[in-house]
Motif scaffolding. Structure first.
Motif, mmCIF file in Angstrom:
data_model
loop_
_atom_site.group_PDB
_atom_site.id
_atom_site.type_symbol
_atom_site.label_atom_id
_atom_site.label_comp_id
_atom_site.label_asym_id
_atom_site.label_seq_id
_atom_site.Cartn_x
_atom_site.Cartn_y
_atom_site.Cartn_z
ATOM 1 N N GLU A 43 0.836 -1.201 0.000
ATOM 2 C CA GLU A 43 0.000 0.000 0.000
ATOM 3 C C GLU A 43 0.872 1.254 0.000
ATOM 4 N N ALA A 44 1.953 1.228 0.787
ATOM 5 C CA ALA A 44 2.850 2.383 0.841
ATOM 6 C C ALA A 44 3.506 2.628 -0.513
ATOM 7 N N ASN A 45 3.919 1.561 -1.165
ATOM 8 C CA ASN A 45 4.529 1.708 -2.487
ATOM 9 C C ASN A 45 3.530 2.243 -3.512
ATOM 10 N N ASN A 46 2.260 1.872 -3.349
ATOM 11 C CA ASN A 46 1.228 2.415 -4.225
ATOM 12 C C ASN A 46 1.081 3.922 -4.038
ATOM 13 N N VAL A 47 1.205 4.381 -2.785
ATOM 14 C CA VAL A 47 1.135 5.815 -2.519
ATOM 15 C C VAL A 47 2.316 6.524 -3.182
ATOM 16 N N VAL A 48 3.498 5.929 -3.083
ATOM 17 C CA VAL A 48 4.679 6.502 -3.729
ATOM 18 C C VAL A 48 4.450 6.614 -5.238
ATOM 19 N N SER A 49 3.836 5.606 -5.829
ATOM 20 C CA SER A 49 3.552 5.636 -7.273
ATOM 21 C C SER A 49 2.539 6.718 -7.616
ATOM 22 N N GLU A 50 1.499 6.839 -6.782
ATOM 23 C CA GLU A 50 0.501 7.894 -7.012
ATOM 24 C C GLU A 50 1.146 9.276 -6.941
ATOM 25 N N ILE A 51 2.063 9.448 -5.996
ATOM 26 C CA ILE A 51 2.758 10.734 -5.866
ATOM 27 C C ILE A 51 3.596 11.014 -7.108
ATOM 28 N N ALA A 52 4.276 9.990 -7.610
ATOM 29 C CA ALA A 52 5.074 10.162 -8.833
ATOM 30 C C ALA A 52 4.189 10.532 -10.016
ATOM 31 N N ASP A 53 2.990 9.944 -10.064
ATOM 32 C CA ASP A 53 2.072 10.201 -11.180
ATOM 33 C C ASP A 53 1.610 11.655 -11.225
ATOM 34 N N ILE A 54 1.610 12.337 -10.073
ATOM 35 C CA ILE A 54 1.170 13.739 -10.070
ATOM 36 C C ILE A 54 2.360 14.702 -9.966
ATOM 37 N N GLY A 55 3.552 14.159 -10.237
ATOM 38 C CA GLY A 55 4.715 15.016 -10.368
ATOM 39 C C GLY A 55 5.541 15.224 -9.120
ATOM 40 N N GLY A 56 5.268 14.450 -8.062
ATOM 41 C CA GLY A 56 6.044 14.579 -6.833
ATOM 42 C C GLY A 56 7.075 13.489 -6.688
ATOM 43 N N LYS A 57 7.837 13.583 -5.625
ATOM 44 C CA LYS A 57 8.859 12.590 -5.331
ATOM 45 C C LYS A 57 8.614 12.064 -3.926
ATOM 46 N N ALA A 58 8.725 10.755 -3.731
ATOM 47 C CA ALA A 58 8.456 10.163 -2.415
ATOM 48 C C ALA A 58 9.241 8.875 -2.242
ATOM 49 N N VAL A 59 9.453 8.506 -1.004
ATOM 50 C CA VAL A 59 9.987 7.196 -0.653
ATOM 51 C C VAL A 59 9.136 6.644 0.486
ATOM 52 N N ALA A 60 9.137 5.333 0.641
ATOM 53 C CA ALA A 60 8.374 4.678 1.701
ATOM 54 C C ALA A 60 9.331 3.987 2.655
ATOM 55 N N LEU A 61 9.126 4.182 3.951
ATOM 56 C CA LEU A 61 9.947 3.568 4.983
ATOM 57 C C LEU A 61 9.064 2.879 6.016
ATOM 58 N N GLN A 62 9.502 1.720 6.484
ATOM 59 C CA GLN A 62 8.767 1.013 7.536
ATOM 60 C C GLN A 62 9.017 1.680 8.885
ATOM 61 N N LEU A 63 7.948 1.825 9.669
ATOM 62 C CA LEU A 63 8.057 2.438 10.995
ATOM 63 C C LEU A 63 6.929 1.944 11.877
ATOM 64 N N ASP A 64 7.294 1.428 13.030
ATOM 65 C CA ASP A 64 6.310 1.030 14.046
ATOM 66 C C ASP A 64 6.370 2.072 15.151
ATOM 67 N N THR A 65 5.420 2.990 15.161
ATOM 68 C CA THR A 65 5.474 4.086 16.125
ATOM 69 C C THR A 65 5.148 3.645 17.544
ATOM 70 N N SER A 66 4.737 2.389 17.719
ATOM 71 C CA SER A 66 4.469 1.890 19.066
ATOM 72 C C SER A 66 5.722 1.397 19.772
ATOM 73 N N ASN A 67 6.817 1.269 19.032
ATOM 74 C CA ASN A 67 8.044 0.675 19.575
ATOM 75 C C ASN A 67 9.191 1.673 19.492
#
Length: 255
Positions: A43-67
């Motif tokens: 899902e995160a990679n899909n968001v990165v692709s959507e951002i690229a499609d509208i002209g932005g740049k993004a990366v996805a990183l794993q993060l568990d904010t509970s730990n």
């Protein structure tokens, strides 16, 4: 002619829901995004692709904010991504969005549920922000996410709303103490929104949806675009004098 360097935002919990919507809204305002996810890498990679499609740049990183024990490693990976993707060691905006919803009556709320909520919504926000401070630019912005439930009360949200209330107090202290670096810190409190949050109860339960709409001045339940756009606007230069404030975005719910 030297081109303006794009601003960069970190949006936690942005593989879906309000976090995803916020990431896309920021990109439309010429802000690049670091997306984080706990388990949904696809899902995160899909968001990165959507951002690229509208002209932005993004990366996805794993993060568990509970730990919090994973935060040092996350900051290392985050800093490396800034260097690799943007050739910089700093970023502009931190949006502490990651969260969960647990609906349980006060008398039935378990200590495990309580700890899980506070680890994500309060402890995670506190210490992730602390760890990232060396990388946030002076005059940067932090937006914490609360809830309308910190103002009004509905049965079943005692622990969740208490955690959000703590985040609202924390926001004021962060604004006070980070002001010397001209870092603005605000808290945005959504009302009821049609997402998959808490199992999609607001979106998918007609009775609840209709009740909330009847108690909202604008006559409907919120949708993700109501929130992502508000966060992106709050981070604009025109709003640079807003600091230490709770901003509710609920359409006038329970006035």
């Amino acid at each position: 002619m030297i081109q303006d360097i794009k601003k960069i935002a970190l949006v936690t919990g942005s593989s879906r829901g309000l976090g995803k919507n916020t990431a896309l809204a920021l990109v439309k305002k010429e802000v690049d995004v670091i997306v984080t996810y706990r388990s949904s890498e696809a899902e995160a990679n899909n968001v990165v692709s959507e951002i690229a499609d509208i002209g932005g740049k993004a990366v996805a990183l794993q993060l568990d904010t509970s730990n919090t024990k994973t935060f040092d490693n996350f900051v290392e990976r985050f800093e490396q991504s800034l260097q690799d993707t943007w050739q910089t060691g700093q970023f502009d905006f931190l949006i502490n969005n990651a969260g969960i919803g647990i609906n349980a009556p006060f008398i039935e709320t378990t200590e495990e549920d309580f700890d899980r909520l506070f680890n994500i919504q309060v402890k995670g926000v506190f210490f992730l922000s602390q760890k990232l401070l060396p990388l946030i630019k002076d005059e940067g912005r932090i937006v914490n996410i609360s809830s309308g439930l910190a103002r009004f009360s509905l049965p079943g949200y005692a622990a969740y709303a208490s955690a959000k209330g703590a985040v609202e107090v924390l926001t004021r202290y962060m604004a006070k103490e980070l002001g010397q670096r001209q870092i603005r810190v605000n808290v945005l409190a959504p009302g009821a929104i049609e997402t998959d949050f808490a199992g999609g109860v607001v979106r998918d339960t007609e009775e609840i949806n209709n009740f909330i709409a009847s108690q909202t001045a604008l006559g409907r339940v919120g949708v993700p675009d109501d929130i992502g756009g508000a966060i992106a606007t709050l981070l604009s230069e025109e709003n640079r004098w807003i600091n230490g404030q709770r901003i509710e975005v609920s359409g006038g719910m329970f006035l």
